[in-house]
Every structure is written in C-alpha cells, then in structure tokens.
Enzyme design. Structure first.
Site, mmCIF file in Angstrom:
data_model
loop_
_atom_site.group_PDB
_atom_site.id
_atom_site.type_symbol
_atom_site.label_atom_id
_atom_site.label_comp_id
_atom_site.label_asym_id
_atom_site.label_seq_id
_atom_site.Cartn_x
_atom_site.Cartn_y
_atom_site.Cartn_z
ATOM 1 N N GLN A 78 9.120 -5.704 -4.809
ATOM 2 C CA GLN A 78 7.874 -4.958 -4.650
ATOM 3 C C GLN A 78 8.049 -3.514 -5.131
ATOM 4 O OE1 GLN A 78 5.987 -5.245 -0.827
ATOM 5 N NE2 GLN A 78 4.214 -4.114 -1.536
ATOM 6 N N PHE A 79 7.711 -3.290 -6.400
ATOM 7 C CA PHE A 79 7.865 -1.957 -6.980
ATOM 8 C C PHE A 79 6.960 -0.921 -6.318
ATOM 9 C CE2 PHE A 79 4.279 -3.527 -9.374
ATOM 10 C CZ PHE A 79 3.517 -2.400 -9.643
ATOM 11 N N THR A 80 5.892 -1.352 -5.674
ATOM 12 C CA THR A 80 4.944 -0.404 -5.075
ATOM 13 C C THR A 80 5.536 0.348 -3.891
ATOM 14 O OG1 THR A 80 3.952 -2.132 -3.702
ATOM 15 C CG2 THR A 80 2.926 -1.708 -5.851
#
Length: 148
Positions: A78-80
């Site tokens: 999850q890059f966010t």
C-alpha cells in the site's frame, strides 16, 4: 518501511472478482515502502511483528504473539501509507518508493515473515484490490522501521 497491522478474525483480498488471499484469525498488514528502505528494515519489521504480543492469554492480558496464539498474515502492499497531505487537498505520493524498488522489497518482507514461521497470504503488488476484514478488538498498530 511503514506497516499498519490490524488484528483480524478473518480477512480476504479480491482482485477482479477473484479471492486471491484469505486468512482466518491473524493480522492484515498494510505495507508501505519508501525510497531508502532496505532488507534490513524488512528483517527488523518481520521479526518485530512476529514477536509482538497482542493476543490475550488465559488472564485476558495481551501477552501472546501470533505464533503462540495461532493465526496467519494477509500482506497487502500500500503505497498510500506514504501520502503527504501537508499542502493542498490532493495528497502527494512522492514519499513512496518506485515499484522497481518496492515490489522486490515487499516480497522479501513476506519471505522474512515466513522465515519467522508464519503463514503469509498476499495481495498482488500494484493491483486494485478489495480488502475485507473483521477487525478483532479493534487492535491496530503502526510500525515504522526508521524508529527502530
């Protein structure tokens, strides 16, 4: 690396209508990777998460690790987690690592968890995923490798 751990009673990840990972009790890990993260960060967090005592013992105290209590892991990239929301209303994701660095490190992290003796299911790196979970507790803990 940043990992958001959610203790769950059951969880699954679906891509394009197909369940690709599913666990009963255990942890859902949302895993974010930034530019300067290394295998050392992944090893540290895998060991820390494997040994973290957040399951109740016979006296109702959070005193057992996932290995002692039993359970599996569902790991989702999850890059966010590295969103910067300081300016304006649209988050910037420049703090997140590029896929060519992040994907192999995420896979390495999952293998490090397996070496700790844990069953690990995963999502698909970079895919749009639907993650379902029944949060147990709720218990949610954030781990950051730079604070080790």
């Amino acid at each position: 690396m940043r990992v958001v751990l959610q203790r769950s009673r059951e969880a699954s990840v679906t891509v394009e209508g197909k369940i690709i990972g599913q666990i009963n009790k255990g942890y859902v890990l949302l895993v974010g990777i930034t530019h300067d993260d290394t295998k050392s960060d992944a090893d540290y967090l895998a060991a820390k998460i494997a040994k973290t005592r957040i399951w109740e013992d016979d006296e109702g105290k959070m005193n057992l690790s996932i290995a002692q209590h039993g359970g599996a892991i569902l790991s989702i990239s999850q890059f966010t987690l590295y969103a910067d929301t300081k300016k304006g209303n649209r988050p910037s994701f420049t703090g997140a690592s590029r896929p060519e660095h992040a994907e192999p490190l995420w896979e390495y992290f999952n293998e490090a968890l397996r070496k700790e003796g844990l069953e690990v299911q995963t999502g698909i790196f970079g895919a749009m995923m639907d993650v379902e979970l029944i949060n147990d507790g709720p218990v949610t803990i954030i781990f950051d490798s730079p604070t080790k």
